[in-house]
Scaffold this active site. Structure first.
Site, PDB file in Angstrom:
ATOM      1  N   SER A   1       0.842  -1.192   0.000  1.00 52.72           N
ATOM      2  CA  SER A   1       0.000   0.000   0.000  1.00 52.72           C
ATOM      3  C   SER A   1       0.870   1.231   0.000  1.00 52.72           C
ATOM      4  CB  SER A   1      -0.895   0.002   1.237  1.00 52.72           C
ATOM      5  OG  SER A   1      -0.113   0.216   2.389  1.00 52.72           O
ATOM      6  N   LYS A   2       0.253   2.347  -0.230  1.00 52.16           N
ATOM      7  CA  LYS A   2       1.032   3.576  -0.347  1.00 52.16           C
ATOM      8  C   LYS A   2       1.794   3.905   0.932  1.00 52.16           C
ATOM      9  CE  LYS A   2      -3.581   5.663  -0.257  1.00 52.16           C
ATOM     10  NZ  LYS A   2      -4.520   5.030  -1.133  1.00 52.16           N
ATOM     11  N   ARG A   3       1.407   3.284   2.008  1.00 52.42           N
ATOM     12  CA  ARG A   3       2.127   3.510   3.259  1.00 52.42           C
ATOM     13  C   ARG A   3       3.473   2.786   3.279  1.00 52.42           C
ATOM     14  NH1 ARG A   3       0.818   5.370   7.585  1.00 52.42           N
ATOM     15  NH2 ARG A   3      -1.071   6.542   8.012  1.00 52.42           N
ATOM     16  N   ASP A   4       3.568   1.697   2.510  1.00 56.00           N
ATOM     17  CA  ASP A   4       4.814   0.947   2.509  1.00 56.00           C
ATOM     18  C   ASP A   4       5.925   1.759   1.872  1.00 56.00           C
ATOM     19  OD1 ASP A   4       3.923  -1.519   3.679  1.00 56.00           O
ATOM     20  OD2 ASP A   4       2.787  -1.864   1.840  1.00 56.00           O
TER      21      ASP A   4
ATOM     22  N   ARG B   1       6.895   3.841  -2.743  1.00 60.52           N
ATOM     23  CA  ARG B   1       7.030   5.227  -3.206  1.00 60.52           C
ATOM     24  C   ARG B   1       8.188   5.331  -4.193  1.00 60.52           C
ATOM     25  NH1 ARG B   1       7.520   8.196   2.410  1.00 60.52           N
ATOM     26  NH2 ARG B   1       6.060   6.925   3.618  1.00 60.52           N
TER      27      ARG B   1
END
Length: 382
Positions: free
Chosen positions: A154-157, A161
């Site tokens: 997910s974008k949190r990982d 990025r």
RNA sequence: GGCGCGUUCGUCUAGUGGUUAGGACACAGCCCUCUCAAGGCUGGUGCACGGGUUCGACUCCCGUACGCGCUGCCA
């Protein structure tokens, strides 16, 4: 993704720093959503529930014809399993599903390409489109990317990025290429394909159905493929940037020296963040000797050999690759050993490492004075 | 729990009824070689399981298992 309603917009709204234009834009969005809410209310699709606004489902089958997943029949007729969704909270803030649909409608979106995690939400979105008398866009739900441990990336990982890869010295073209290979394939066994080619042959219909695990090793390899194709000046520019940001003081050295030094590293590293460790010896005399190398090469047997190398090199008139190579080879011959037997201790003495650029080239770049100095220093340690 | 989706080497994938199941990364070995990298060669590992359908299933159908997603007044 509906920007203004997304994530921490609510928090930002409360801060004093929010600019007037943003406030105005926020105001416009709110009015827009109000209008659509009104429309749904007028057509009897909305009911109030403890201050919240909910959308009354038509309670029918919704058949989604997804561009990549094909036809899927969702049975939304049972309120127990598919409750009516809330679209506005009692505090007036909007729910994602609603603003998502409105924004797509307003922007006249024709194709929605999103992660498969939204597949089950899609029939609900379609219900809203229809309630509004609008035709839903085409949907294409693409496979998810998984972490090594199988969890959804997910974008949190951190590894999700692009900045992460940029910071680590990856080439944008390589990252792009690698990402394209997840859930899609050119079907002809090619791995390295430039983006123009991909754009030419890409078709949503050829997207796979199953999720893909992100493989850092393969990205690393592919980046090397791209790195090796860089022009000398591209490589130089990127290498200098990376080295400087790593604290290597390149400015203390003549540009030609830096250029020559970096040229010996081209094609040898896959990513630029490997560079400081790989070529740091060019820019400092103060390096440690690799302990394993010391045990293996700084031996009593090798000491006289290294000494012989030092003496042979120190009397060279022309200190260039050709001369150095001949000298090392003839030194080895007169010692009755293979050239490897003197190359390893020499490399260790001069760079501190067992691996690195071509020894002959690196010696030339360092220059006779520094080379002899470093060998002397090494000789004094064992 | 309900609903939806998925399952080919460890990983990414090709494959759409008959293939020695192909490629790539990673791994191992060899060659090349001043080390490393690159390059060349070789090797091992795979169709989740069980039923069908069929002369014949990785390929089609059903079931099971496992995984994932959705099921929020999260996005």
């Amino acid at each position: 993704m509906p920007g203004i309603t997304a994530g921490n917009s609510f928090c930002e709204l409360k801060t004093r720093t929010l600019s007037e234009t943003l406030k105005k834009r926020w105001q416009e969005r709110t009015e827009l959503y109000e209008r659509y809410l009104k429309k749904l209310q007028d057509s009897g699709h909305i009911f109030e529930d403890q201050g919240a606004m909910r959308f009354r489902s038509p309670r029918e089958h919704v058949i989604l014809d997804d561009v990549v997943c094909g036809k899927i029949d969702f049975d939304l007729s049972n309120p127990a399993t598919h409750p009516d969704m809330t679209i506005r909270r009692p505090d007036g803030s909007w729910i994602f599903h609603f603003v998502n649909v409105i924004d797509d409608l307003e922007m006249k979106i024709s194709h929605v390409i999103r992660g498969e995690d939204h597949l089950s939400n899609t029939p609900k979105h379609i219900e809203i489109f229809r309630a509004l008398g609008a035709t839903p866009p085409h949907y294409a739900h693409i496979p998810l990317i998984l972490n090594r441990d199988g969890s959804k990336m997910s974008k949190r990982d951190e590894g999700a990025r692009v900045e992460y890869y940029i910071r680590r010295g990856y080439l944008p073209a390589a990252v792009r290429n690698y990402l394209c290979l997840l859930g899609w394939s050119p079907k002809d066994n090619r791995e390295k394909i430039d983006i123009d080619e991909i754009i030419r042959i890409f078709d949503l219909k050829n997207i796979g159905r199953s999720s893909a695990t992100f493989d850092p090793d393969k990205l690393h390899w592919l980046n090397g493929e791209y790195a090796r194709e860089l022009s000398d000046s591209e490589f130089y520019d990127l290498a200098v940037a990376k080295l400087k940001s790593s604290g290597v003081k390149l400015d203390d050295f003549p540009e030609k020296y830096v250029r020559d030094a970096l040229q010996t590293c081209k094609g040898k590293v896959n990513t630029f963040d490997e560079l400081p460790a790989y070529c740091g010896f060019y820019f400092t005399d103060n390096f440690e000797y690799n302990p394993e190398g010391v045990a293996r090469h700084f031996t009593v047997e090798n000491k006289p050999r290294l000494k012989a190398v030092r003496d042979a090199l120190s009397i060279l008139k022309k200190f260039d690759v050709a001369e150095i190579e001949t000298t090392l080879k003839s030194t080895a011959a007169s010692l009755g050993v293979k050239v490897g037997a003197i190359v390893h201790p020499t490399r260790l003495a001069v760079t501190g490492s067992n691996v690195g650029p071509s020894l002959y080239h690196l010696l030339e770049v360092l220059g006779k004075e520094k080379v002899v100095e470093r060998i002397d220093r090494a000789l004094s340690t064992f």
